[in-house]
Design a protein around this motif. Sequence first.
Motif, PDB file in Angstrom:
ATOM      1  N   UNK A 184     -13.709  -2.719 -23.393  1.00  0.00           N
ATOM      2  CA  UNK A 184     -13.397  -3.800 -22.453  1.00  0.00           C
ATOM      3  C   UNK A 184     -12.037  -4.413 -22.753  1.00  0.00           C
ATOM      4  N   UNK A 185     -11.731  -4.584 -24.041  1.00  0.00           N
ATOM      5  CA  UNK A 185     -10.445  -5.176 -24.431  1.00  0.00           C
ATOM      6  C   UNK A 185      -9.286  -4.275 -23.994  1.00  0.00           C
ATOM      7  N   UNK A 186      -9.416  -2.967 -24.202  1.00  0.00           N
ATOM      8  CA  UNK A 186      -8.345  -2.042 -23.816  1.00  0.00           C
ATOM      9  C   UNK A 186      -8.185  -2.021 -22.296  1.00  0.00           C
ATOM     10  N   UNK A 187      -9.317  -2.013 -21.564  1.00  0.00           N
ATOM     11  CA  UNK A 187      -9.246  -2.031 -20.098  1.00  0.00           C
ATOM     12  C   UNK A 187      -8.588  -3.318 -19.610  1.00  0.00           C
ATOM     13  N   UNK A 188      -8.901  -4.448 -20.249  1.00  0.00           N
ATOM     14  CA  UNK A 188      -8.269  -5.720 -19.875  1.00  0.00           C
ATOM     15  C   UNK A 188      -6.762  -5.669 -20.134  1.00  0.00           C
ATOM     16  N   UNK A 189      -6.369  -4.959 -21.202  1.00  0.00           N
ATOM     17  CA  UNK A 189      -4.941  -4.828 -21.502  1.00  0.00           C
ATOM     18  C   UNK A 189      -4.238  -4.007 -20.422  1.00  0.00           C
ATOM     19  N   UNK A 190      -4.921  -2.974 -19.904  1.00  0.00           N
ATOM     20  CA  UNK A 190      -4.352  -2.187 -18.805  1.00  0.00           C
ATOM     21  C   UNK A 190      -4.188  -3.068 -17.565  1.00  0.00           C
TER      22      UNK A 190
ATOM     23  N   UNK B  53      -9.394   3.207 -15.800  1.00  0.00           N
ATOM     24  CA  UNK B  53      -9.146   3.602 -14.411  1.00  0.00           C
ATOM     25  C   UNK B  53      -9.610   2.516 -13.447  1.00  0.00           C
ATOM     26  N   UNK B  54     -10.793   1.976 -13.702  1.00  0.00           N
ATOM     27  CA  UNK B  54     -11.302   0.915 -12.830  1.00  0.00           C
ATOM     28  C   UNK B  54     -10.411  -0.332 -12.910  1.00  0.00           C
ATOM     29  N   UNK B  55      -9.944  -0.644 -14.122  1.00  0.00           N
ATOM     30  CA  UNK B  55      -9.057  -1.799 -14.291  1.00  0.00           C
ATOM     31  C   UNK B  55      -7.734  -1.573 -13.565  1.00  0.00           C
TER      32      UNK B  55
END
Length: 507
Positions: free
Chosen positions: A31-37, A143-145
């Motif tokens: 989740x943290x990496x996706x939020x960073x994207x 991808x979703x982010x």
Amino acid sequence: MARRAEVEGEFLEKRRALAVPAVRPTAALQTIIADAVYAGQLAWDEGRRADRHTTVRMVSGVHSGPIDSRPDYPEVSRLAPLPASVVAQRAAFNRTRLEYVQHAIASGDLQAMIPLASQAARSLGLTVDWDSAEGAATLEACLRAHARACEVSIKRDSGVVVDTPALPEPPSDTSALKATPLHLRDALVNWEAKRRPKPDALKRTERALLLLKEAGHDKPLGKLTRPDGARLRDWLRDPARGFKQKTGQNYWLALQSLLNVATEYGQLERNPWAGLEFDVTDSKGRAEFTAEQLTALFGSTLYTAGAYRPIYKVQPWDAYYVMLLGLWTGSRIGELGQLEVADVLTENRVALVSIHEDAEGSTIKNPEAGIRKVPIAPEVLRLGLMDFVRDRQAAGDIKLFPSLHRGGKTSPGDVMGEWVRGYRKDLGLPPGPLEGFHKFRHTIRTALAAHHVGEATADALTGHAATGSTGRKVYTHVRPVTVLEALRLPLFPFLDLPRVYPTRSAS
């Protein structure tokens, strides 16, 4: 070269020291990496909108290559509205971005996300094992982010105000990081720094690692056992692998070297395969050509009439003299194939062939030997070699055997090797790599030994590197005239070849 090796060594040491272990992200870290994207993409979009001049240039040439290569558009006022055409093009650009991401989601193209996801992970001080199940789940979340960020960009195009969130902080709880267990491949960086291998050794080691995985023994280093090594060794020795046991032994030794380095650098407590021997039982040494085989090789129309059918587009006279020089010097096929006209010379009334490692196409195995001046046997001179050389000079040729030089990646030795294979097949001689041109080296040495010629003289002729008592290569100096006297002996009395090369007039 020494400085280059030093710099490469320093680079490998720094790369090893700075290497961040790859992790398999937990759900929280995903989740943290996706939020960073998500935050990174919105920050990029916001930055483009703030830089109006770059926006004009970018959207005005969306399909016209890199921004720096596009026409220089005039400055756009910070206060005046953007032209309607630019606003429309920016909106089209963002819709295209969203379509691209949606297509990746629909097709399951996770690889398309790796560059942006890796950038986001690096911003958090992380390196992710994307091949793991957790890594794949992270890419799906990213991808979703990314899609959500593109949707926000489209909303901004219509005037909706959406703030850019701050980049997430790296996780303070290190328990969220699940380090990927070290495998033997992870020892490769340290191995390169320590060994500084040549390209062939690196290629062989990479191949060995692939075979380790294919055999099903690519386990975490801490879980490798001695029985694993024994099973892998037997697997490499199995004829079903499609290569000789000697080749398998080379792969085995490459893996052992990696294990030793992993132990030395603390990646492994001890080498579990230490002491496991890899015996080679299918090895067959090269013998010399028999008198019958030599009679066949030098009894065809090539040596009775100077003519032979085309094989691999090699000119008959080129093949004629390469074969003769191979028999009477024991030189390697690559050494002879790369010869130039200027390499045939006379010193102190002795005709010589000068073989040197810096000639184009050379593949000499003993570079320490430098230039090797090999006397030309009287029999080869009788059969017209010097007239052949003078004809090459008159034709303006640089290469002594021009038809062996094809350019590209095919070396002169490889071209001649193809000719020899076809010639042996014509004559019904045994096939196989141990039955080829290299047997001339053993043939001439056996013939010299039969006449009690010392090894130092044979080494000087063939270019073999003698080995001292400590294993150090030594090169005993033997005068060319001494070698020439050995070549005057009746080494092959059963060969009585007629001269068929045209005699050149003295003028």
